[in-house]
Design a protein around this motif. Structure first.
Motif, PDB file in Angstrom:
ATOM      1  N   GLY A 189      -0.373   7.873  -5.475  1.00 37.72           N
ATOM      2  CA  GLY A 189      -1.396   8.455  -4.612  1.00 37.72           C
ATOM      3  C   GLY A 189      -2.443   7.444  -4.182  1.00 37.72           C
ATOM      4  O   GLY A 189      -2.431   6.272  -4.585  1.00 37.72           O
ATOM      5  N   VAL A 190      -3.367   7.931  -3.362  1.00 40.79           N
ATOM      6  CA  VAL A 190      -4.405   7.076  -2.796  1.00 40.79           C
ATOM      7  C   VAL A 190      -5.282   6.460  -3.875  1.00 40.79           C
ATOM      8  O   VAL A 190      -5.819   5.359  -3.710  1.00 40.79           O
ATOM      9  CB  VAL A 190      -5.253   7.883  -1.783  1.00 40.79           C
ATOM     10  CG1 VAL A 190      -6.462   7.092  -1.321  1.00 40.79           C
ATOM     11  CG2 VAL A 190      -4.392   8.279  -0.580  1.00 40.79           C
ATOM     12  N   GLY A 191      -5.418   7.142  -5.003  1.00 44.26           N
ATOM     13  CA  GLY A 191      -6.244   6.632  -6.084  1.00 44.26           C
ATOM     14  C   GLY A 191      -5.753   5.310  -6.650  1.00 44.26           C
ATOM     15  O   GLY A 191      -6.501   4.606  -7.337  1.00 44.26           O
ATOM     16  N   GLU A 192      -4.495   4.953  -6.370  1.00 39.43           N
ATOM     17  CA  GLU A 192      -3.938   3.694  -6.848  1.00 39.43           C
ATOM     18  C   GLU A 192      -4.431   2.494  -6.049  1.00 39.43           C
ATOM     19  O   GLU A 192      -4.212   1.347  -6.445  1.00 39.43           O
ATOM     20  CB  GLU A 192      -2.403   3.742  -6.765  1.00 39.43           C
ATOM     21  CG  GLU A 192      -1.738   4.652  -7.777  1.00 39.43           C
ATOM     22  CD  GLU A 192      -1.784   4.064  -9.166  1.00 39.43           C
ATOM     23  OE1 GLU A 192      -1.451   2.883  -9.332  1.00 39.43           O
ATOM     24  OE2 GLU A 192      -2.173   4.791 -10.101  1.00 39.43           O
TER      25      GLU A 192
ATOM     26  N   VAL B 191       0.836  -1.207   0.000  1.00 39.31           N
ATOM     27  CA  VAL B 191       0.000   0.000   0.000  1.00 39.31           C
ATOM     28  C   VAL B 191       0.865   1.249   0.000  1.00 39.31           C
ATOM     29  O   VAL B 191       0.639   2.197  -0.771  1.00 39.31           O
ATOM     30  CB  VAL B 191      -0.945  -0.004   1.215  1.00 39.31           C
ATOM     31  CG1 VAL B 191      -1.665   1.337   1.344  1.00 39.31           C
ATOM     32  CG2 VAL B 191      -1.958  -1.133   1.089  1.00 39.31           C
ATOM     33  N   ARG B 192       1.877   1.282   0.853  1.00 37.39           N
ATOM     34  CA  ARG B 192       2.736   2.457   0.946  1.00 37.39           C
ATOM     35  C   ARG B 192       3.496   2.690  -0.361  1.00 37.39           C
ATOM     36  O   ARG B 192       3.676   3.833  -0.794  1.00 37.39           O
ATOM     37  CB  ARG B 192       3.693   2.306   2.123  1.00 37.39           C
ATOM     38  CG  ARG B 192       2.985   2.357   3.484  1.00 37.39           C
ATOM     39  CD  ARG B 192       3.929   2.040   4.634  1.00 37.39           C
ATOM     40  NE  ARG B 192       4.962   3.039   4.758  1.00 37.39           N
ATOM     41  CZ  ARG B 192       4.824   4.181   5.423  1.00 37.39           C
ATOM     42  NH1 ARG B 192       3.662   4.476   6.008  1.00 37.39           N
ATOM     43  NH2 ARG B 192       5.813   5.040   5.504  1.00 37.39           N
ATOM     44  N   LYS B 193       3.930   1.616  -1.021  1.00 31.13           N
ATOM     45  CA  LYS B 193       4.617   1.762  -2.302  1.00 31.13           C
ATOM     46  C   LYS B 193       3.668   2.324  -3.360  1.00 31.13           C
ATOM     47  O   LYS B 193       4.053   3.194  -4.153  1.00 31.13           O
ATOM     48  CB  LYS B 193       5.169   0.407  -2.752  1.00 31.13           C
ATOM     49  CG  LYS B 193       6.413  -0.042  -2.013  1.00 31.13           C
ATOM     50  CD  LYS B 193       6.934  -1.364  -2.573  1.00 31.13           C
ATOM     51  CE  LYS B 193       8.219  -1.798  -1.881  1.00 31.13           C
ATOM     52  NZ  LYS B 193       8.712  -3.098  -2.410  1.00 31.13           N
ATOM     53  N   LEU B 194       2.443   1.836  -3.385  1.00 31.93           N
ATOM     54  CA  LEU B 194       1.470   2.313  -4.366  1.00 31.93           C
ATOM     55  C   LEU B 194       1.141   3.788  -4.156  1.00 31.93           C
ATOM     56  O   LEU B 194       1.036   4.554  -5.118  1.00 31.93           O
ATOM     57  CB  LEU B 194       0.196   1.476  -4.286  1.00 31.93           C
ATOM     58  CG  LEU B 194       0.257   0.068  -4.879  1.00 31.93           C
ATOM     59  CD1 LEU B 194      -1.026  -0.696  -4.561  1.00 31.93           C
ATOM     60  CD2 LEU B 194       0.476   0.133  -6.391  1.00 31.93           C
ATOM     61  N   ILE B 195       0.975   4.175  -2.901  1.00 35.18           N
ATOM     62  CA  ILE B 195       0.637   5.567  -2.605  1.00 35.18           C
ATOM     63  C   ILE B 195       1.798   6.480  -2.983  1.00 35.18           C
ATOM     64  O   ILE B 195       1.605   7.561  -3.547  1.00 35.18           O
ATOM     65  CB  ILE B 195       0.249   5.722  -1.126  1.00 35.18           C
ATOM     66  CG1 ILE B 195      -1.105   5.043  -0.886  1.00 35.18           C
ATOM     67  CG2 ILE B 195       0.181   7.198  -0.726  1.00 35.18           C
ATOM     68  CD1 ILE B 195      -1.531   4.984   0.561  1.00 35.18           C
ATOM     69  N   LYS B 196       3.018   6.052  -2.682  1.00 40.57           N
ATOM     70  CA  LYS B 196       4.185   6.856  -3.041  1.00 40.57           C
ATOM     71  C   LYS B 196       4.294   7.003  -4.556  1.00 40.57           C
ATOM     72  O   LYS B 196       4.689   8.050  -5.070  1.00 40.57           O
ATOM     73  CB  LYS B 196       5.450   6.219  -2.479  1.00 40.57           C
ATOM     74  CG  LYS B 196       6.710   7.063  -2.693  1.00 40.57           C
ATOM     75  CD  LYS B 196       7.935   6.402  -2.075  1.00 40.57           C
ATOM     76  CE  LYS B 196       7.858   6.409  -0.566  1.00 40.57           C
ATOM     77  NZ  LYS B 196       9.138   5.945   0.056  1.00 40.57           N
ATOM     78  N   LYS B 197       3.893   5.961  -5.267  1.00 34.64           N
ATOM     79  CA  LYS B 197       4.000   5.969  -6.722  1.00 34.64           C
ATOM     80  C   LYS B 197       2.904   6.800  -7.379  1.00 34.64           C
ATOM     81  O   LYS B 197       3.182   7.565  -8.311  1.00 34.64           O
ATOM     82  CB  LYS B 197       3.929   4.533  -7.242  1.00 34.64           C
ATOM     83  CG  LYS B 197       4.022   4.409  -8.753  1.00 34.64           C
ATOM     84  CD  LYS B 197       3.937   2.949  -9.181  1.00 34.64           C
ATOM     85  CE  LYS B 197       3.981   2.809 -10.692  1.00 34.64           C
ATOM     86  NZ  LYS B 197       3.870   1.389 -11.118  1.00 34.64           N
TER      87      LYS B 197
END
Length: 217
Positions: A33-36, A25-31
């Motif tokens: 944002g929350v929309g990911e 989750v943290r990797k996706l958000i960093k990449k």
């Protein structure tokens, strides 16, 4: 009934899954944002079924809330450490503000994740950070400092006033932090002024304004 070795093993495995999912989750958000974030996408990347992710978190809001726990605890730690050398309530608030800003500008991805993205919200109880505990919750810690200031009689001590002071002050230091994260020190649209002097003057303006606005009636 006491837990069995089998129960303990299941709990360890569940915690390992939870940590692995949070990492995704943290990797996706960093990449992106929350929309990911979606339960299905996270499950696929983590190598688990959607059922496993749902059983551990329940919904997207809880998943994102628990992904923030690490950053909230680290921020609270920064703030707590900063006040250790001070006893005067105002000096403690000043030190906390400087620590908050330092955390934000030195942890831009983490700060943006927690304070600069719209996200679904989950009940406070879904967080592993204990809501309202000054040892874990950064807002509760900051509020405790303003309650200490109010206890001196310089400003009003009604709960609503303590919350208002805390939130107005927080909004001020957040604005300073967000401006530097979004614009950067190399942005030429606004003339640059000495950064630390700017920060400290803003803190004093906020405290002076709060002292006047919340003076005992």
């Amino acid at each position: 009934m006491s837990s069995t070795p089998k129960d303990a093993r299941k709990q360890r495995e569940a915690e390992q899954r939870r940590k692995a999912i949070i990492k995704i989750v943290r990797k996706l958000i960093k990449k992106g944002g929350v929309g990911e974030i979606s339960l299905r996408k996270v499950a696929e990347l983590a190598g688990y079924s959607t059922t496993v992710v749902y059983s551990l978190f329940g919904d997207k809001g809880t998943l994102i809330t628990q992904a923030m726990d690490e950053d909230l605890l680290e921020l609270t730690g920064f703030m707590r450490q900063a006040v250790e050398a001070h006893t005067d309530p105002l000096d403690r608030i000043r030190a906390t503000a400087r620590a908050y800003i330092h955390f934000g500008v030195t942890h831009p991805d983490e700060y943006a994740f927690v304070f600069m993205q719209r996200r679904p919200h989950a009940p406070n109880e879904s967080a592993r950070v204990q809501h309202g505990d000054p040892l874990q919750d950064p807002y509760a810690f900051a509020r405790a400092l303003f309650a200490q200031w109010a206890a001196t009689g310089v400003v009003r001590d009604l709960d609503v006033d303590v919350d208002l002071m805390t939130q107005i002050f927080w909004e001020g230091i957040h604005g300073f932090t967000a401006r530097h994260l979004v614009m950067g020190l190399d942005d030429t649209w606004m003339p640059e002024v000495p950064n630390e002097a700017h920060r400290d003057l803003m803190i004093e303006v906020l405290l002076t304004g709060l002292a006047a606005a919340f003076a005992p009636r």
